[in-house]
Write a protein that holds these residues in place. Structure first.
Motif, PDB file in Angstrom:
ATOM      1  N   UNK A   1      43.414  47.756  42.630  1.00 28.21           N
ATOM      2  CA  UNK A   1      42.830  46.861  43.634  1.00 28.21           C
ATOM      3  C   UNK A   1      42.270  45.611  42.976  1.00 28.21           C
ATOM      4  N   UNK A   2      41.627  45.784  41.817  1.00 33.98           N
ATOM      5  CA  UNK A   2      41.100  44.639  41.082  1.00 33.98           C
ATOM      6  C   UNK A   2      42.194  43.667  40.685  1.00 33.98           C
ATOM      7  N   UNK A   3      43.340  44.181  40.245  1.00 31.62           N
ATOM      8  CA  UNK A   3      44.455  43.315  39.855  1.00 31.62           C
ATOM      9  C   UNK A   3      45.021  42.576  41.071  1.00 31.62           C
ATOM     10  N   UNK A   4      45.052  43.249  42.223  1.00 35.31           N
ATOM     11  CA  UNK A   4      45.539  42.593  43.431  1.00 35.31           C
ATOM     12  C   UNK A   4      44.591  41.472  43.852  1.00 35.31           C
ATOM     13  N   UNK A   5      43.304  41.702  43.691  1.00 32.98           N
ATOM     14  CA  UNK A   5      42.316  40.667  44.013  1.00 32.98           C
ATOM     15  C   UNK A   5      42.507  39.452  43.103  1.00 32.98           C
ATOM     16  N   UNK A   6      42.712  39.719  41.821  1.00 31.84           N
ATOM     17  CA  UNK A   6      42.884  38.627  40.856  1.00 31.84           C
ATOM     18  C   UNK A   6      44.152  37.820  41.129  1.00 31.84           C
ATOM     19  N   UNK A   7      45.174  38.491  41.689  1.00 29.80           N
ATOM     20  CA  UNK A   7      46.439  37.810  41.962  1.00 29.80           C
ATOM     21  C   UNK A   7      46.449  37.088  43.306  1.00 29.80           C
ATOM     22  N   UNK A   8      45.421  37.281  44.117  1.00 34.09           N
ATOM     23  CA  UNK A   8      45.389  36.679  45.449  1.00 34.09           C
ATOM     24  C   UNK A   8      45.142  35.168  45.357  1.00 34.09           C
ATOM     25  N   UNK A   9      45.633  34.432  46.339  1.00 33.61           N
ATOM     26  CA  UNK A   9      45.487  32.970  46.337  1.00 33.61           C
ATOM     27  C   UNK A   9      44.036  32.559  46.527  1.00 33.61           C
ATOM     28  N   UNK A  10      43.337  33.279  47.382  1.00 28.62           N
ATOM     29  CA  UNK A  10      41.925  32.975  47.621  1.00 28.62           C
ATOM     30  C   UNK A  10      41.104  34.232  47.329  1.00 28.62           C
ATOM     31  N   UNK A  11      40.450  34.218  46.204  1.00 23.31           N
ATOM     32  CA  UNK A  11      39.706  35.398  45.788  1.00 23.31           C
ATOM     33  C   UNK A  11      38.421  35.554  46.618  1.00 23.31           C
ATOM     34  N   UNK A  12      38.016  36.783  46.864  1.00 21.91           N
ATOM     35  CA  UNK A  12      36.705  36.996  47.484  1.00 21.91           C
ATOM     36  C   UNK A  12      35.604  36.660  46.492  1.00 21.91           C
ATOM     37  N   UNK A  13      34.388  36.457  46.982  1.00 21.65           N
ATOM     38  CA  UNK A  13      33.282  36.222  46.052  1.00 21.65           C
ATOM     39  C   UNK A  13      32.429  37.481  45.872  1.00 21.65           C
TER      40      UNK A  13
END
Length: 346
Positions: free
Chosen positions: A230-242
């Motif tokens: 899940x962390x890797x998917x977050x890092x690969x997303x265009x707009x990261x959550x804060x």
């Protein structure tokens, strides 16, 4: 006096109490004064008295054994749960027969049926308890049982549970008040009641505290590897959550590893929080903000409740006891300048 064949009568005579008092003292019954219990125990140890388990079972019709059926034995949640159960079991001179079924309802049914005749009562953690006929098909009606963290709308057994919805809501409120606008959630297993309640709490609190925010939900399985993915998917997303809120600490730690691996700083770049407050949560860097659940206490309370049912030999009232999690604010969710103003920190 020869010590090889010491009987309970010998202990009673030496301690100047009745045989019944010796039996109650050595079996952990609550209606024995602590001084008497200590005196009897010291005499029994000095005489090297060893109760005859088979004879005791025949006379009392009890095995002095408790069955524990869990989804898994891996992970700190289950080890803490067993630790709490074991502490009460040792204090009450009970043995434990533990089984796990690794997420398969057929295997859990087999595990429950295999306990028949072997135990005096059962502690059960099951996501399948609310399925029609599951409990009636697999649990003997005369066998006392207490369910742990189990969804049972029409309760037929005592249930001890965690306020997962309230805990998740409190965490989202904390993250929103700390200034985070885009809060992602790493979900737990789809068929897990704890996970579904924590997801429901996330959605409800997000709509309440950040009505313009869109939910960001990622799949997880309550283990480190799914948190890492899940962390890797977050890092690969265009707009990261804060901020990222994981449905349990193990996934939060896996996510933290993915962030550290990528050089993403927590909480400066992305805040992070979990749920459960496993012991490891306070020993990682940064220390993990989480919802504290006294998991060992949950296990101990469940066994205490079960032993009360066994000893009373009466039908069990269908009760629900809920433990309320506590918000524990640590380094992973807010900057140090704001952390000192937060309540519930440790």
């Amino acid at each position: 006096m020869a010590r090889t064949n010491v009987t309970i009568k010998d202990v009673a005579r030496e301690a100047s109490v009745s045989v019944a008092t010796v039996s109650r003292a050595l079996n952990g019954h609550e209606n024995v004064a602590e001084g008497v219990r200590k005196h009897v125990t010291e005499i029994a140890n000095r005489l090297r008295y060893q109760p005859h388990a088979a004879a005791r079972s025949l006379s009392s019709r009890r095995t002095q054994t408790i069955g524990v059926v869990l989804p898994d034995l891996y992970g700190e949640f289950f080890s803490e749960l067993i630790r709490g159960i074991d502490a009460v079991a040792r204090a009450r001179r009970q043995h434990l027969l533990v089984s796990s079924y690794h997420g398969h309802p057929e295997e859990q049914g087999e595990a429950l049926r295999a306990m028949r005749g072997r135990v005096d009562g059962l502690l059960v953690l099951s996501p399948y308890a609310d399925r029609p006929g599951f409990l009636t098909d697999n649990l003997p009606t005369a066998l006392p049982a207490v369910l742990i963290n189990t969804h049972l709308p029409d309760a037929t057994y005592p249930v001890l549970s965690i306020d997962n919805f309230g805990g998740a809501s409190a965490m989202v409120k904390h993250l929103a008040e700390a200034g985070h606008k885009r809060i992602a959630f790493i979900c737990g297993p789809e068929d897990n009641f704890d996970a579904s309640e924590r997801l429901r709490g996330y959605r409800t609190a997000l709509a309440q505290h950040l009505p313009d925010a869109q939910p960001i939900e990622l799949p997880g399985d309550f283990d480190e590897s799914s948190g890492y993915e899940a962390g890797k998917r977050i890092l690969a997303s265009k707009q990261r959550p804060d901020a990222v809120f994981a449905a349990n600490d193990m996934m939060a730690l896996g996510c933290l590893y993915a962030f550290n691996e990528a050089g993403v700083k927590v909480p400066a770049d992305i805040a992070l929080a979990g749920f459960d407050d496993i012991p490891l949560a306070r020993f990682v860097h940064p220390t993990l903000t989480t919802m504290r659940v006294s998991i060992a206490e949950l296990g101990g309370l469940a066994l205490t409740r079960l032993l009360q049912s066994i000893e009373s030999e009466e039908s069990q009232p269908s009760t629900l006891q809920t433990l309320v999690p506590e918000l524990i604010v640590r380094e992973s969710s807010i900057h140090a300048t704001r952390r000192n103003t937060q309540s519930g920190s440790s």
